[in-house]
Design a protein around this motif. Structure first.
Motif, PDB file in Angstrom:
ATOM      1  N   ARG A  77      48.187  -2.163  44.700  1.00  0.00           N
ATOM      2  CA  ARG A  77      48.905  -3.119  43.848  1.00  0.00           C
ATOM      3  C   ARG A  77      48.660  -2.771  42.382  1.00  0.00           C
ATOM      4  NH1 ARG A  77      48.385  -9.727  44.350  1.00  0.00           N
ATOM      5  NH2 ARG A  77      50.181 -10.233  43.034  1.00  0.00           N
ATOM      6  N   LEU A  78      49.713  -2.619  41.616  1.00  0.00           N
ATOM      7  CA  LEU A  78      49.596  -2.138  40.238  1.00  0.00           C
ATOM      8  C   LEU A  78      49.481  -3.315  39.273  1.00  0.00           C
ATOM      9  CD1 LEU A  78      52.225   0.748  40.360  1.00  0.00           C
ATOM     10  CD2 LEU A  78      49.745   0.884  40.630  1.00  0.00           C
ATOM     11  N   ALA A  79      48.323  -3.944  39.273  1.00  0.00           N
ATOM     12  CA  ALA A  79      48.029  -5.043  38.349  1.00  0.00           C
ATOM     13  C   ALA A  79      46.543  -5.010  38.050  1.00  0.00           C
ATOM     14  CB  ALA A  79      48.431  -6.377  38.962  1.00  0.00           C
ATOM     15  N   THR A  80      46.198  -5.113  36.779  1.00  0.00           N
ATOM     16  CA  THR A  80      44.785  -4.970  36.397  1.00  0.00           C
ATOM     17  C   THR A  80      43.906  -6.103  36.927  1.00  0.00           C
ATOM     18  OG1 THR A  80      45.374  -6.008  34.286  1.00  0.00           O
ATOM     19  CG2 THR A  80      45.242  -3.608  34.325  1.00  0.00           C
ATOM     20  N   PHE A  81      44.519  -7.270  37.208  1.00  0.00           N
ATOM     21  CA  PHE A  81      43.684  -8.377  37.694  1.00  0.00           C
ATOM     22  C   PHE A  81      43.171  -8.158  39.123  1.00  0.00           C
ATOM     23  CE2 PHE A  81      48.037  -9.740  38.792  1.00  0.00           C
ATOM     24  CZ  PHE A  81      47.884  -9.995  40.146  1.00  0.00           C
ATOM     25  N   VAL A  82      43.676  -7.120  39.802  1.00  0.00           N
ATOM     26  CA  VAL A  82      43.187  -6.870  41.163  1.00  0.00           C
ATOM     27  C   VAL A  82      41.706  -6.503  41.165  1.00  0.00           C
ATOM     28  CG1 VAL A  82      45.442  -6.158  42.037  1.00  0.00           C
ATOM     29  CG2 VAL A  82      43.873  -4.432  41.126  1.00  0.00           C
ATOM     30  N   HIS A  83      41.183  -6.129  40.003  1.00  0.00           N
ATOM     31  CA  HIS A  83      39.762  -5.777  39.942  1.00  0.00           C
ATOM     32  C   HIS A  83      38.865  -6.977  39.644  1.00  0.00           C
ATOM     33  CE1 HIS A  83      40.247  -1.565  40.598  1.00  0.00           C
ATOM     34  NE2 HIS A  83      41.070  -1.409  39.576  1.00  0.00           N
TER      35      HIS A  83
ATOM     36  N   MET B  26      35.693  -2.771  48.287  1.00  0.00           N
ATOM     37  CA  MET B  26      36.270  -3.847  47.495  1.00  0.00           C
ATOM     38  C   MET B  26      37.018  -3.313  46.276  1.00  0.00           C
ATOM     39  SD  MET B  26      36.085  -6.954  48.543  1.00  0.00           S
ATOM     40  CE  MET B  26      36.174  -7.967  47.068  1.00  0.00           C
ATOM     41  N   ALA B  27      36.509  -2.237  45.669  1.00  0.00           N
ATOM     42  CA  ALA B  27      37.179  -1.658  44.503  1.00  0.00           C
ATOM     43  C   ALA B  27      38.544  -1.091  44.874  1.00  0.00           C
ATOM     44  CB  ALA B  27      36.302  -0.570  43.884  1.00  0.00           C
ATOM     45  N   VAL B  28      38.666  -0.603  46.100  1.00  0.00           N
ATOM     46  CA  VAL B  28      39.930  -0.019  46.557  1.00  0.00           C
ATOM     47  C   VAL B  28      40.845  -1.082  47.160  1.00  0.00           C
ATOM     48  CG1 VAL B  28      40.968   1.640  48.154  1.00  0.00           C
ATOM     49  CG2 VAL B  28      38.865   2.229  46.940  1.00  0.00           C
ATOM     50  N   ALA B  29      40.278  -1.965  47.986  1.00  0.00           N
ATOM     51  CA  ALA B  29      41.040  -3.032  48.658  1.00  0.00           C
ATOM     52  C   ALA B  29      40.272  -4.326  48.469  1.00  0.00           C
ATOM     53  CB  ALA B  29      41.213  -2.710  50.140  1.00  0.00           C
ATOM     54  N   ASN B  30      40.751  -5.192  47.580  1.00  0.00           N
ATOM     55  CA  ASN B  30      39.902  -6.273  47.071  1.00  0.00           C
ATOM     56  C   ASN B  30      39.748  -7.489  47.980  1.00  0.00           C
ATOM     57  OD1 ASN B  30      42.280  -7.695  46.766  1.00  0.00           O
ATOM     58  ND2 ASN B  30      42.343  -7.502  44.539  1.00  0.00           N
ATOM     59  N   ARG B  31      40.179  -7.379  49.239  1.00  0.00           N
ATOM     60  CA  ARG B  31      39.890  -8.454  50.204  1.00  0.00           C
ATOM     61  C   ARG B  31      39.221  -7.890  51.452  1.00  0.00           C
ATOM     62  NH1 ARG B  31      44.890 -12.549  50.885  1.00  0.00           N
ATOM     63  NH2 ARG B  31      43.226 -13.658  51.978  1.00  0.00           N
ATOM     64  N   SER B  32      38.632  -6.713  51.330  1.00  0.00           N
ATOM     65  CA  SER B  32      38.127  -5.997  52.502  1.00  0.00           C
ATOM     66  C   SER B  32      36.716  -6.391  52.912  1.00  0.00           C
ATOM     67  CB  SER B  32      38.161  -4.483  52.244  1.00  0.00           C
ATOM     68  OG  SER B  32      37.382  -4.156  51.104  1.00  0.00           O
ATOM     69  N   SER B  33      35.970  -7.065  52.027  1.00  0.00           N
ATOM     70  CA  SER B  33      34.548  -7.297  52.300  1.00  0.00           C
ATOM     71  C   SER B  33      34.276  -8.116  53.562  1.00  0.00           C
ATOM     72  CB  SER B  33      33.865  -7.936  51.089  1.00  0.00           C
ATOM     73  OG  SER B  33      34.513  -9.125  50.712  1.00  0.00           O
TER      74      SER B  33
ATOM     75  N   THR C  76      23.689   2.797  44.389  1.00  0.00           N
ATOM     76  CA  THR C  76      24.516   3.949  44.012  1.00  0.00           C
ATOM     77  C   THR C  76      25.990   3.661  44.261  1.00  0.00           C
ATOM     78  OG1 THR C  76      22.684   5.434  44.570  1.00  0.00           O
ATOM     79  CG2 THR C  76      24.886   6.413  44.388  1.00  0.00           C
ATOM     80  N   ALA C  77      26.290   2.993  45.373  1.00  0.00           N
ATOM     81  CA  ALA C  77      27.674   2.621  45.674  1.00  0.00           C
ATOM     82  C   ALA C  77      28.210   1.645  44.632  1.00  0.00           C
ATOM     83  CB  ALA C  77      27.751   2.006  47.064  1.00  0.00           C
ATOM     84  N   MET C  78      27.380   0.707  44.184  1.00  0.00           N
ATOM     85  CA  MET C  78      27.795  -0.211  43.123  1.00  0.00           C
ATOM     86  C   MET C  78      28.076   0.540  41.832  1.00  0.00           C
ATOM     87  SD  MET C  78      25.152  -3.377  43.849  1.00  0.00           S
ATOM     88  CE  MET C  78      25.615  -4.231  42.344  1.00  0.00           C
ATOM     89  N   LEU C  79      27.263   1.536  41.550  1.00  0.00           N
ATOM     90  CA  LEU C  79      27.453   2.365  40.357  1.00  0.00           C
ATOM     91  C   LEU C  79      28.798   3.093  40.420  1.00  0.00           C
ATOM     92  CD1 LEU C  79      25.970   3.290  37.777  1.00  0.00           C
ATOM     93  CD2 LEU C  79      24.954   5.127  39.127  1.00  0.00           C
ATOM     94  N   ILE C  80      29.092   3.655  41.586  1.00  0.00           N
ATOM     95  CA  ILE C  80      30.366   4.365  41.768  1.00  0.00           C
ATOM     96  C   ILE C  80      31.539   3.395  41.668  1.00  0.00           C
ATOM     97  CG2 ILE C  80      31.750   5.672  43.428  1.00  0.00           C
ATOM     98  CD1 ILE C  80      29.088   6.810  44.516  1.00  0.00           C
ATOM     99  N   ALA C  81      31.403   2.235  42.309  1.00  0.00           N
ATOM    100  CA  ALA C  81      32.483   1.243  42.275  1.00  0.00           C
ATOM    101  C   ALA C  81      32.746   0.757  40.853  1.00  0.00           C
ATOM    102  CB  ALA C  81      32.132   0.061  43.175  1.00  0.00           C
ATOM    103  N   ALA C  82      31.668   0.503  40.097  1.00  0.00           N
ATOM    104  CA  ALA C  82      31.830   0.066  38.706  1.00  0.00           C
ATOM    105  C   ALA C  82      32.512   1.153  37.872  1.00  0.00           C
ATOM    106  CB  ALA C  82      30.477  -0.289  38.102  1.00  0.00           C
ATOM    107  N   GLY C  83      32.107   2.405  38.078  1.00  0.00           N
ATOM    108  CA  GLY C  83      32.741   3.510  37.365  1.00  0.00           C
ATOM    109  C   GLY C  83      34.212   3.635  37.712  1.00  0.00           C
ATOM    110  N   PHE C  84      34.531   3.467  38.989  1.00  0.00           N
ATOM    111  CA  PHE C  84      35.922   3.523  39.436  1.00  0.00           C
ATOM    112  C   PHE C  84      36.750   2.430  38.764  1.00  0.00           C
ATOM    113  CE2 PHE C  84      39.133   1.846  42.373  1.00  0.00           C
ATOM    114  CZ  PHE C  84      39.905   2.977  42.603  1.00  0.00           C
ATOM    115  N   ILE C  85      36.207   1.205  38.721  1.00  0.00           N
ATOM    116  CA  ILE C  85      36.922   0.080  38.123  1.00  0.00           C
ATOM    117  C   ILE C  85      37.159   0.319  36.635  1.00  0.00           C
ATOM    118  CG2 ILE C  85      36.702  -2.366  37.504  1.00  0.00           C
ATOM    119  CD1 ILE C  85      35.197  -2.716  40.205  1.00  0.00           C
TER     120      ILE C  85
END
Length: 386
Positions: free
Chosen positions: A137-143, A9-16, A111-120
């Protein structure tokens, strides 16, 4: 696949929805290969027929409303997008009744949530450097979607980690998720965080009183939706509107008023499932007050409760009422820790749904239903609370 979901989700925000569907498919296949279909028949025996009928009607009724929707083919696609993650989570719940997932899964998910939060957080602080590399997509709202997903999964994951006394991981995931939410542009996630903290504090009061209070609040919100925009405009102080300008509070009120007007004109059956994105071209648009008629072109009312009223009418509101009552009844028989986090997750979900996102977006349904599925992993329920 479940462990990968926050990072995906952090990389592609409609993938879940796709990730969750793959997880359910793999679990279903493995259970059928190892145990056959008999294990599922036994697992389903404990389900009440009334609950099954309610679920089927809740899935079928939106299909029926496509008969009078403006664009039924697009509505059918939206229906599939919403049903796929919901059914996937239901498959996981039933499969986990047969055999729970490996014990390492929850720790790995944390741990994955921790990594995703750090990435964001890194992406937001350093102006999306990794998105430049992989062409996102280069827009901060994608997160916004990933942080909402992290928030909804946070409570269930924390309580499950707590069963194994992994307190350091609990605190790290909690801190990282809160920081990611505060750094993000998602005002809905911040409201959800406030609702989570408030509900957690309230949950230490006697459950029977908390349940009654929150049930009244939720049912009141559901049934006031046709007048929600005008009510908020009338009772919200100007200072609050000014303080919440970052969340487009004025525009949201106009939006709620416009869609509320639509819901009052189609009060019983609604305008048809997934009709909100096309409401600007619906015949009812000509009947709406010109002062906020243009708001019908936004795509959806940014209020899931109101969207249910607009598209499914009072019948949809009845289904939503039944869902709230069923969740509250289910939590009544849960252990104290699951009950507390269940209430927190319910009110967090409701707070976010009240001000943001389309009701039928697949990523949203995936986050909500996966959180519910994780809360079923407690092995030994306590006695029901009277």
């Amino acid at each position: 696949m479940i462990v990968l979901l926050p990072m995906a989700m952090a990389v592609a925000n409609r993938s879940s929805p796709l990730v969750l569907a793959c997880a359910a498919l793999f679990v279903l296949a493995s259970r059928l290969v190892s145990d056959g279909s008999d294990s599922y028949r036994l697992a389903l025996k404990g389900l009440r027929s009334s609950a099954l009928v309610f679920a089927i009607c809740g899935i079928v009724y939106p299909l029926v409303t496509l008969a009078w929707a403006l664009k039924p083919a697009l509505g059918l696609f939206s229906w599939g997008e919403a049903v796929l993650p919901a059914v996937s989570s239901a498959v996981l719940i039933v499969s986990w009744r047969i055999a729970p997932p490996p014990r390492w899964m929850v720790g790995a998910l944390a741990t994955a949530m921790l990594i995703a939060a750090g990435f964001i957080v890194a992406e937001l602080l350093f102006k999306l450097p990794l998105r430049h590399l992989y062409g996102g997509r280069l827009a901060t709202f994608v997160h916004n979607r990933p942080v909402v997903t992290l928030l909804l999964l946070l409570g269930p994951v924390l309580v499950l980690i707590g069963f194994h006394r992994r307190w350091m991981l609990c605190w790290l995931v909690l801190l990282a998720t809160v920081v990611a939410i505060l750094e993000s542009e998602s005002e809905a996630a911040k409201l959800g965080l406030v609702a989570a903290a408030g509900t957690f504090a309230l949950s230490y009061a006697p459950f029977v009183w908390v349940k009654r209070l929150l049930t009244v609040v939720l049912l009141g919100l559901i049934w006031m939706q046709p007048f929600f925009g005008s009510t908020v405009e009338r009772i919200m102080p100007e200072k609050v509107i000014e303080a919440t300008k970052a969340g487009n509070s004025e525009a949201r009120i106009e939006l709620w008023k416009a869609f509320g007007d639509v819901s009052r004109r189609y009060p019983i059956f609604g305008t048809g499932f997934a009709s909100s994105p096309h409401m600007g071209s619906h015949p009812v648009a000509a009947e709406i007050d010109p002062a906020y008629r243009t708001m019908l072109n936004v795509g959806h009312p940014h209020n899931a409760f109101l969207q249910v009223w607009v598209e499914l009418g009072a019948i949809g509101a009845l289904f939503l009422t039944g869902l709230v009552l069923w969740v509250m009844k289910s939590l009544s028989g849960a252990p104290a820790d699951i009950r507390r986090i269940g209430l927190v997750t319910l009110m967090t979900t409701s707070a976010i749904a009240l001000v943001s996102h389309g009701a039928w977006q697949g990523w949203w349904i995936a986050a909500v239903t996966l959180a519910a599925a994780l809360l079923t992993l407690r092995p030994a329920p306590s006695q029901p609370v009277e």
